[in-house]
Design an enzyme around this catalytic site. Structure first.
Site, PDB file in Angstrom:
ATOM      1  N   HIS A 116      -4.241   1.403   5.726  1.00  0.00           N
ATOM      2  CA  HIS A 116      -3.189   1.852   6.614  1.00  0.00           C
ATOM      3  C   HIS A 116      -2.321   2.856   5.888  1.00  0.00           C
ATOM      4  CE1 HIS A 116      -0.132  -0.550   4.441  1.00  0.00           C
ATOM      5  NE2 HIS A 116      -1.137  -1.368   4.242  1.00  0.00           N
ATOM      6  N   TRP A 138       9.555  -0.561  -0.792  1.00  0.00           N
ATOM      7  CA  TRP A 138       8.267  -0.950  -1.350  1.00  0.00           C
ATOM      8  C   TRP A 138       8.303  -1.068  -2.862  1.00  0.00           C
ATOM      9  CZ3 TRP A 138       4.941   1.196  -4.836  1.00  0.00           C
ATOM     10  CH2 TRP A 138       3.636   0.662  -4.870  1.00  0.00           C
ATOM     11  N   ARG A 169       1.421   4.526   4.854  1.00  0.00           N
ATOM     12  CA  ARG A 169       2.651   3.864   4.426  1.00  0.00           C
ATOM     13  C   ARG A 169       3.537   3.601   5.640  1.00  0.00           C
ATOM     14  NH1 ARG A 169       4.267   2.537   0.018  1.00  0.00           N
ATOM     15  NH2 ARG A 169       3.255   3.917  -1.440  1.00  0.00           N
ATOM     16  N   ASP A 224       0.144 -11.135   2.012  1.00  0.00           N
ATOM     17  CA  ASP A 224       0.342  -9.944   2.819  1.00  0.00           C
ATOM     18  C   ASP A 224      -0.579 -10.019   4.039  1.00  0.00           C
ATOM     19  OD1 ASP A 224       0.931  -7.453   0.188  1.00  0.00           O
ATOM     20  OD2 ASP A 224       2.177  -9.037   1.050  1.00  0.00           O
ATOM     21  N   MET A 276      -8.649  -5.025   1.828  1.00  0.00           N
ATOM     22  CA  MET A 276      -7.348  -4.685   2.384  1.00  0.00           C
ATOM     23  C   MET A 276      -7.579  -3.784   3.588  1.00  0.00           C
ATOM     24  SD  MET A 276      -4.295  -2.578   0.616  1.00  0.00           S
ATOM     25  CE  MET A 276      -2.670  -3.254   0.681  1.00  0.00           C
ATOM     26  N   ASP A 297      -2.354  -7.877   5.458  1.00  0.00           N
ATOM     27  CA  ASP A 297      -3.537  -7.015   5.517  1.00  0.00           C
ATOM     28  C   ASP A 297      -4.566  -7.330   4.439  1.00  0.00           C
ATOM     29  OD1 ASP A 297      -1.632  -4.171   4.141  1.00  0.00           O
ATOM     30  OD2 ASP A 297      -2.032  -6.187   3.374  1.00  0.00           O
ATOM     31  N   GLU A 300       8.979  -6.097  -6.352  1.00  0.00           N
ATOM     32  CA  GLU A 300       9.342  -7.515  -6.194  1.00  0.00           C
ATOM     33  C   GLU A 300       8.276  -8.434  -6.780  1.00  0.00           C
ATOM     34  OE1 GLU A 300       7.997  -5.856  -3.763  1.00  0.00           O
ATOM     35  OE2 GLU A 300       6.425  -7.217  -3.089  1.00  0.00           O
ATOM     36  N   ASP A 301       7.013  -8.008  -6.693  1.00  0.00           N
ATOM     37  CA  ASP A 301       5.964  -8.851  -7.279  1.00  0.00           C
ATOM     38  C   ASP A 301       6.042  -8.848  -8.800  1.00  0.00           C
ATOM     39  OD1 ASP A 301       3.289  -6.477  -6.356  1.00  0.00           O
ATOM     40  OD2 ASP A 301       5.249  -6.200  -7.289  1.00  0.00           O
TER      41      ASP A 301
END
Lengths: 142, 452
Positions: free
Chosen positions: B397, B364, B399, B302, B394, B304, B367-368
């Site tokens: 931020h 969101w 959403r 990712d 991280m 971030d 998937e992981d």
């Protein structure tokens, strides 16, 4: 001048108090009375709520026709009242906004009703992620 | 009324003839303008030339508001630095100029002027293998996000990183040929921090690596926006003076205002894009990176997430590797044992064994967990560094828009075993819209469609 300092402190503390993100052990402590309720062990519930809301009392997720509120992500379609779904049965007889504050006693009350009427499968996360490896959801400090 | 006379050929005494001539002039100007527009359109729809286009027509339309508005909105459309070349089109051809490995390149030579990757002259045979653990590592690092990052400066600070974000150690041959794939949309600020922190780490880890930023963009957005802007400023041109000067000025102002308003409205609504799909972007990254070089390892990160310890190896292991095991967001611990999100590494073989990643997780989440399930169902287990080495920061931020929690995710996770057979690399379709080689990374802009 002396008057304003405490007022200022309260002013900055107030929003800080409202944003509540529980830890696993904090939530376990608060929910320990419903351990076993509806046949669901506490670690299953803790696991389910992590995947459902990340333990965030302010979690709010808007779908097309309904919205889910708070730590238990209670839906306004059936369980609470909001302007989006005026025809909701409002089974928990409460305004959905009340599920977004710090105090989760009303959330727990409604979650129990959900367990009574619908069961743990109201929360889809349970079947997907909370049927095995449950030891990790125990809080050792309890 | 006096100002009108020079514009209309002929005197006011013969309105018919002068009107006729005026109309002919109007038609000629429109035809000329459409021709010029068509030329620019075919030349690649380069929006940064739009202000000049509008500026050329300014004397006729009498209003500079639309020029400013369009110029501003066309500036918003391009987030990156360099002007994009014409799109490369079909995704099946190997990409020229991407290979900068020490081994002599036997693939197609650089055929286009898009890239300028020099092929190094060292041969592999004279270099020893890099040590098992790099002697260059420093251990814990301080990670902060409160200072601005200038990518030009970062490129200067990392002079050994070649165009496209490629690096290989000069003094040894690394067994780790790693493509780092970053799913991306509208996170330029995060990307800058990522590049700033990660390039030094990856070089210290003595990896043979390349950085691939896979940028999700709707094809229709790009085409439609550029066409819309060109079309929208046409009406303000067509506005030829009516009999009354005051009326003309009022209407001209209205037209330019309407044009500006419509342009901004179009830009903001279309900037919303289609719903994000992280895993599908990672699939694209896998396939596209392999066109550049014979990568054997893929790190999926990712944009971030920044490691806090350079002993946390960004490369592959005998089992699928989870790298972001102790994120500050989760109190520097693993949120749950089945967690596989954030940053992970799969070898090419591990990735192929699970048919890659799912393409059907839009929005969101989930998937992981699906990827974790795939690995388990193929008999693999997750390898991790310890929680100290695995610490990550991280960038906080809110959403993202168009990445709402996927309400189907739990249902899908429960069916990975069946769906992984038909949903993955073997069902992947996408269209590459653009490939950009920046000094510190390669950006591949891709249309991955919408939920079907």
């Amino acid at each position: 001048m002396r008057f304003f300092v405490p007022l200022f402190l309260v002013g900055i503390l107030f929003p800080a108090i409202l944003a509540k993100q529980f830890t696993k052990c904090e939530l376990s402590q608060l929910l320990k009375d419903i351990d076993g309720y509806g046949g669901i062990a506490l670690p299953e519930l803790i696991c389910t709520m992590f995947h459902t809301s990340g333990y965030d009392t302010q979690a709010i997720v808007e779908n097309n026709e309904s919205t889910e509120y708070g730590l238990f992500q209670i839906s306004n379609k059936l369980w609470c009242k909001s302007s989006q779904v005026p025809q909701s049965r409002n089974i928990c007889d409460i305004s959905c906004d009340k599920f977004l504050d710090d105090d989760i006693t009303d959330d727990i009350m409604c979650a129990k009703k959900i367990l009574d009427i619908k069961g743990i499968d109201y929360w889809l996360a349970h079947k997907a992620l909370c049927t095995e490896k449950l030891e990790q959801w125990l809080c050792e400090k309890l | 009324m006096r100002l009108r006379e020079p514009l209309l050929s002929g005197s006011a005494a013969m309105p018919g003839a002068s009107l006729q001539r005026a109309c002919r002039l109007l038609v000629a100007v429109c035809a000329l303008h459409l021709g010029v527009t068509l030329v620019y359109y075919l030349a690649g729809r380069d929006l940064s030339r739009l202000p000049q286009l509008v500026g050329v027509s300014t004397p006729l339309q009498g209003g500079s508001n639309s020029a400013a508005a369009i110029g501003q909105s066309s500036g918003e459309l391009r987030t990156g630095g360099a002007r994009p070349p014409p799109p490369l089109g079909a995704s099946s051809q190997p990409r020229p100029g991407g290979d900068s490995s020490p081994v002599v390149d036997s693939g197609p030579g650089p055929a286009s002027n898009l890239t300028s990757v020099p092929v190094p002259h060292t041969t592999a045979l004279s270099l020893p293998a890099c040590p098992e653990e790099s002697p260059l590592l420093v251990g814990p690092m301080l990670i902060e996000f409160n200072m601005p990052v200038d990518l030009e400066l970062v490129a200067k600070q990392n002079p050994n990183v070649k165009m496209g974000g490629r690096y290989a150690p000069r003094d040894c041959v690394s067994p780790h040929k790693v493509a780092i794939i970053i799913p991306f949309r509208n996170r330029q600020e995060h990307l800058k921090y990522w590049l700033y922190y990660l390039h030094p780490v990856l070089q210290r880890q003595q990896l043979d690596y390349g950085i691939y930023v896979i940028n999700q963009q709707s094809k229709w957005k790009e085409e439609f926006l550029s066409d819309l802007l060109l079309i929208l400023h046409l009406p303000s041109l067509l506005y030829f003076p009516p009999p009354r000067e005051r009326e003309r000025e009022r209407n001209a102002d209205l037209t330019t205002a309407a044009t500006a308003a419509a342009t901004t409205a179009a830009t903001t609504t279309l900037a919303g894009d289609t719903i994000f799909n992280r895993a599908k972007l990672l699939n694209v990254g896998f396939q596209e990176a392999l066109k550049d070089y014979d990568y054997t390892c893929f790190v999926f990160s990712d944009v971030d997430l920044i490691p806090m310890n350079d002993h946390n190896a960004y490369r592959c292991f005998s089992q699928p590797r989870h790298i972001s095991v102790a994120m500050d967001k989760f109190g520097f611990s693993l949120p749950y044992v089945q967690y596989f999100g954030g940053v992970s590494a799969l070898s090419k073989q591990q990735f192929l064994t699970i048919n890659g990643f799912p393409n059907n997780y839009w929005g969101w989440g989930g998937e992981d967990d699906d990827i974790f399930n795939r690995l388990v169902f193929r008999g693999m287990s997750i390898s991790r560094p310890n929680a100290v080495v695995g610490r990550c920061r991280m960038i906080r931020h809110s959403r993202d828009k168009k990445n709402e929690p996927n309400p189907q995710r739990f249902d899908r996770i429960a069916h990975t075993k069946e769906t992984m057979l038909s949903d993955g690399l073997n069902s992947l379709t996408y269209q590459v819209l653009d490939v950009q080689r920046y000094p510190l990374y390669t950006q591949i802009t891709v249309d991955i469609g919408t939920p079907s």
